[in-house]
Design an enzyme around this catalytic site. Structure first.
Site, PDB file in Angstrom:
ATOM      1  N   TYR A 251       0.847  -1.402  -0.250  1.00 20.56           N
ATOM      2  CA  TYR A 251       0.224  -0.404  -0.102  1.00 20.56           C
ATOM      3  C   TYR A 251       0.575   1.276  -0.182  1.00 20.56           C
ATOM      4  CZ  TYR A 251      -4.147   3.017   0.918  1.00 20.56           C
ATOM      5  OH  TYR A 251      -4.798   3.816   1.018  1.00 20.56           O
TER       6      TYR A 251
ATOM      7  N   LYS B 138       0.879   3.901  -3.004  1.00 12.63           N
ATOM      8  CA  LYS B 138       0.934   5.595  -2.961  1.00 12.63           C
ATOM      9  C   LYS B 138       1.584   6.405  -3.082  1.00 12.63           C
ATOM     10  CE  LYS B 138      -3.600   4.561  -2.141  1.00 12.63           C
ATOM     11  NZ  LYS B 138      -4.882   4.834  -3.338  1.00 12.63           N
TER      12      LYS B 138
END
Length: 275
Positions: free
Chosen positions: A169, A173
């Site tokens: 993640y 991002k």
């Protein structure tokens, strides 16, 4: 034909931005689950917006391409709000990379080919991208510029390098912000702009999954020790999205806006700093 605002991901952040910029325009609301898109469309329609829906799988080139074509057939696409994704509690590392990293690259490539002059896009990234240590310049460039269909085979993204969902993640991002910076150059040639917003903990169904999941205690500690001392709201993200997508943000492109109540500041320089 009316201007078209495309909302990818029917959650509350995407809706909050759409409500601020879509009056008098056609909203195309797309989600992986038809029932979610229909529920969000009902809410927006009852608030006076003109809304149609579509199903999209952002991890599929064909699906994202079809959505871009549908949007362009409705009118000039002047806004794209990309708010779809999965969180570390919801998915495996491989799925997060495929949806959050590769899927965002697909959205930027496909809609970068149909966006109208004067149009703009906001991608919802995350504060998590700001807690990843600095990457080597060659990895930054790879995340920013590797063609979407060549992203997932990169050596830095293989299972022995990305070992858990949270790391996947964070790198996804970070990759979103880097990709937007690179895409701003291409979008600019069409007279359009693109930026990211990196929210902290915003009270949405996704955040509630995290707060009640295995990392919940850590998330609650983030809120307690952040300068703001609280979570954010979708409307607060909507305000920043409206700035970036409207005329007051006309000089902003290729930028990432961290809005996390100071959690990242506390992580690097305050009480949340790792021991």
């Amino acid at each position: 034909m009316k201007e078209v605002i495309v909302v990818i991901g029917s959650g509350s952040i995407g809706q909050a931005i759409a409500r601020r910029i879509s009056a008098g325009k056609q909203v195309l609301l797309a989600d992986l689950r038809e029932e979610n898109a229909a529920a969000a469309a009902k809410t927006l329609s009852e608030a006076g917006f003109e809304v149609s829906t579509a199903v999209v799988d952002i991890s599929s080139r064909a699906s994202v391409h079809a959505l871009a074509e549908t949007a362009a057939s409705l009118g000039p696409v002047t806004g794209v709000i990309h708010a779809a994704g999965v969180s570390p509690t919801q998915a495996s590392a491989a799925t997060i990379l495929k949806v959050d990293l590769y899927g965002t690259a697909l959205v930027l490539e496909e809609f970068g080919s149909v966006i109208a002059r004067g149009g703009s896009c906001v991608v919802i990234a995350s504060q998590s991208g700001h807690r990843l240590p600095a990457l080597p310049p060659e990895q930054n460039k790879a995340l920013a510029t590797t063609p979407a269909d060549q992203l997932l085979p990169l050596p830095m993204l293989q299972p022995d390098q990305v070992t858990d969902p949270l790391h996947a993640y964070q790198i996804s991002k970070r990759g979103n912000a880097l990709r937007v910076m690179a895409e701003a150059v291409r979008w600019g040639k069409r007279g359009a702009r693109v930026n990211t917003i990196s929210p902290g903990i915003i009270i949405t169904p996704l955040a509630k999954d995290e707060l009640s999941g295995p990392r919940g205690a850590g998330y609650r500690r983030m809120l307690e020790l952040s300068p703001a001392g609280r979570a954010g709201t979708p409307d607060e993200v909507g305000n920043v999205g409206a700035l970036l997508m409207g005329p007051d943000g006309a000089f902003i492109s290729g930028s990432d806006f961290l809005m996390d109540g100071g959690v990242t500041a506390s992580y690097w320089y305050g009480e949340l700093a790792p021991a």
